[in-house]
Motif scaffolding. Structure first.
Motif, short mmCIF file in Angstrom:
data_model
loop_
_atom_site.label_atom_id
_atom_site.label_comp_id
_atom_site.label_asym_id
_atom_site.label_seq_id
_atom_site.Cartn_x
_atom_site.Cartn_y
_atom_site.Cartn_z
N LEU A 119 0.94 -1.21 0.00
CA LEU A 119 0.01 0.16 0.08
C LEU A 119 1.01 1.17 -0.05
O LEU A 119 0.48 2.36 0.44
N TYR A 120 2.33 1.16 -0.42
CA TYR A 120 2.94 2.26 -0.75
C TYR A 120 3.75 1.81 -2.02
O TYR A 120 5.10 2.19 -1.97
N GLY A 121 3.07 1.68 -3.08
CA GLY A 121 3.76 1.45 -4.43
C GLY A 121 2.73 1.99 -5.35
O GLY A 121 2.52 3.27 -5.26
N LYS A 122 2.45 0.95 -6.24
CA LYS A 122 1.60 1.32 -7.40
C LYS A 122 0.40 2.12 -6.69
O LYS A 122 -0.54 2.69 -7.26
N TYR A 123 -0.19 1.43 -5.69
CA TYR A 123 -1.46 1.71 -4.92
C TYR A 123 -1.12 2.16 -3.74
O TYR A 123 -0.44 1.71 -2.93
N ARG A 124 -1.89 3.27 -2.87
CA ARG A 124 -2.03 3.54 -1.79
C ARG A 124 -3.06 3.27 -0.93
O ARG A 124 -3.45 3.46 -0.04
N LYS A 125 -4.18 2.52 -1.79
CA LYS A 125 -5.38 2.03 -1.22
C LYS A 125 -5.67 0.59 -1.83
O LYS A 125 -5.44 0.35 -2.90
N PRO A 126 -5.93 -0.25 -1.10
CA PRO A 126 -6.48 -1.62 -1.53
C PRO A 126 -7.41 -1.60 -2.59
O PRO A 126 -8.40 -0.97 -2.68
N THR A 127 -6.96 -2.30 -3.23
CA THR A 127 -7.86 -2.65 -4.85
C THR A 127 -9.01 -3.41 -4.42
O THR A 127 -8.79 -4.56 -3.66
N PRO A 128 -10.22 -3.57 -5.30
CA PRO A 128 -11.11 -4.43 -5.21
C PRO A 128 -10.49 -5.80 -5.47
O PRO A 128 -10.93 -7.01 -4.66
#
Length: 428
Positions: A119-128
């Motif tokens: 959650l500190y890379g491509k995404y900062r928020k969990p994806t579905p």
């Protein structure tokens, strides 16, 4: 006996500041059972009943341990009635071995064989897709009590994702190291909301991570989701047992585990609130990379005695100073000014930083804030969070009226304490 206890407590408070200058954090007894049961300990005492029959994801880091220092990852893996299927990592990763402000990639954890979603890379928020195989996301993150720390932002983004996707969010609560009574510093103006700081709270907020989650869920606009999703989202907080708002970390009996490479001790967590903001622009350094991170002040071409004389002239309450010799990460000698605490009760932690900004302009012979670059200004305001203060310091420099703002923020802090008390899980 009462007098003895009072004297002992005074000694412990003073040891935040002087602590034999060895980064010892209040004198702590760690050989006996700690006084405080953390959220993970309480969950285990419940035989993990709230997780029965659920597929579990865990968002944690190295400081996510039980009161005996066992990783929450291992506690959940070994529990017979817990089905742990995925791990989620914040900044620095689940093992704390990733550099600050550097993207972390998804991987398979060699130790557990579980997928680790960053959650500190491509995404900062969990994806579905990340949440597809879990029913509940358990969060066990230790923060430091100051607003500008990314773990709270990580928790908030995780909450948004869970509420959007019909997943339960479970917070395993942990102490606020600075206690639940000390509230201080400017509120966050929402135009400066970022991953550095996402909560509209004073810089030192006085809430546990579980209380912050309750505050966010009940405050419309705190989350970037629809009000219906926010209202219907399922939040479960597993409270601690034995923690009181008056407790600092040293009162808990718990061993400090570094929350990040920059904060290896409780002493540095306290210093983070005191000196971090004052080193954003201008020349002050706070000792990161030395034996006294966030407690050792240096300034180019200024001796420790010169720095101390300037800071003493401002009459900052609750703070003491002492010249010390430290070493940096390469073993090089550093002569600096150690910032101690003479009176915790009268201390307003962030006050020192704003006087450091004033001193910065004086030491530089001009207003360095007025000359700051765009990126410097952006990062400064993301941390400090106050447009009003930026106007003051960037236009007046060494003539900025720090006292006016510090007093104003103190009044606002009291108002915030009153308003946020409805989300408290613990009394005094």
């Amino acid at each position: 006996m009462y007098i003895f206890i009072k004297i002992l407590r005074l000694f412990l408070i003073l040891s935040i500041g002087v602590g034999a200058f060895s980064n010892c954090v209040f004198a702590q007894k760690t050989s006996t059972t700690p006084r405080v049961m953390l959220g993970i300990d309480v969950l285990e005492a419940m035989n993990f009943a709230p997780l029965k029959g659920k597929r579990v994801g865990l968002l944690t880091h190295p400081a996510g341990v039980n009161r005996y220092g066992v990783s929450t990852v291992d506690v959940l893996r070994r529990a017979r009635n817990v089905r742990l299927v995925a791990l989620f990592g914040p900044e620095h990763g689940i093992y704390g071995n990733e550099k600050a402000d550097v993207p972390v990639f998804d991987k398979i954890d060699k130790r557990t064989g579980l997928p680790v979603y960053s959650l500190y890379g491509k995404y900062r928020k969990p994806t579905p897709e990340m949440l597809k195989k879990i029913d509940v996301l358990v969060v066990d993150l230790q923060s430091v009590g100051s607003r500008s720390y990314t773990f709270k932002s990580c928790m908030l983004r995780a909450a948004e994702a869970c509420f959007e996707n019909g997943k339960e969010l479970m917070i395993l609560d942990r102490p606020n190291p600075l206690g639940g009574l000390k509230v201080d510093g400017p509120m966050l103006d929402m135009q400066y909301k970022s991953y550095v700081g996402m909560f509209r709270v004073p810089y030192v907020h006085g809430l546990t991570i579980g209380e912050l989650a309750r505050f966010a869920k009940a405050t419309y606009g705190a989350m970037e989701i629809t009000s219906k999703q926010q209202k219907r989202g399922k939040l479960t907080v597993i409270p601690m047992r034995g923690w009181k708002r008056s407790m600092l970390w040293s009162d808990t009996g718990l061993r400090w585990v570094p929350t990040s490479p920059a904060v290896p001790s409780f002493a540095s967590a306290v210093g983070y609130a005191m000196t971090g903001l004052g080193c954003q622009i201008g020349g002050f350094k706070h000792g990161y990379g030395t034996t006294y991170p966030f407690r050792l002040l240096t300034f180019p071409s200024k001796s420790p005695s010169q720095i101390a004389a300037e800071l003493r002239s401002y009459g900052i309450r609750g703070v003491s100073y002492r010249a010390v010799v430290a070493k940096d990460s390469k073993g090089k000698r550093v002569d600096g000014l150690y910032v101690g605490i003479s009176d915790w009760n009268s201390l307003r932690p962030t006050e020192l930083s704003f006087y450091m900004m004033k001193a910065t302009c004086k030491f530089n012979g001009g207003n360095v804030f007025a000359r700051a670059g765009k990126n410097q200004i952006s990062l400064f305001n993301k941390h400090v969070g106050s447009q009003e203060w930026w106007r003051e310091i960037s236009t007046k420099g060494a003539n900025a009226n720090v006292k006016y703002y510090v007093d104003k923020w103190s009044r606002q802090a009291q108002e915030f304490k009153k308003a946020s008390s409805k989300y408290y899980l613990y009394g005094n």
